[in-house]
Design a protein around this motif. Sequence first.
Motif, mmCIF file in Angstrom:
data_model
loop_
_atom_site.group_PDB
_atom_site.id
_atom_site.type_symbol
_atom_site.label_atom_id
_atom_site.label_comp_id
_atom_site.label_asym_id
_atom_site.label_seq_id
_atom_site.Cartn_x
_atom_site.Cartn_y
_atom_site.Cartn_z
ATOM 1 N N UNK A 18 46.771 38.521 49.825
ATOM 2 C CA UNK A 18 46.638 38.860 51.243
ATOM 3 C C UNK A 18 47.412 40.128 51.617
ATOM 4 N N UNK A 19 48.028 40.793 50.638
ATOM 5 C CA UNK A 19 48.754 42.031 50.897
ATOM 6 C C UNK A 19 50.236 41.852 51.157
ATOM 7 N N UNK A 20 50.663 40.618 51.463
ATOM 8 C CA UNK A 20 52.099 40.376 51.678
ATOM 9 C C UNK A 20 52.825 40.478 50.346
ATOM 10 N N UNK A 21 54.099 40.843 50.422
ATOM 11 C CA UNK A 21 54.918 40.889 49.212
ATOM 12 C C UNK A 21 55.193 39.455 48.785
ATOM 13 N N UNK A 22 54.937 39.134 47.506
ATOM 14 C CA UNK A 22 55.204 37.778 47.025
ATOM 15 C C UNK A 22 56.339 37.745 46.009
#
Length: 69
Positions: A45-49
């Motif tokens: 989703x583009x968030x940093x994981x």
Amino acid sequence: MAAKPVPENCSLVIPRLFCRDLAAEIEFLKAVFGADDPNRRPGPDGRIIHALLTIRGQMLMLEAEYPTL
């Protein structure tokens, strides 16, 4: 040639923190402790994981929290 037990530029122990808002945590650690973040990994989703930061030469691993798992 024998393998080194701890690779060059690597901490002996790497703490791992799980954070609800990883991007905010990274900015906090940079502002307060002068952390460097040479390694960030985005999720689908583009968030940093995932992020690997260094503070005064010591590594800190950060992971995004996934409450739905």
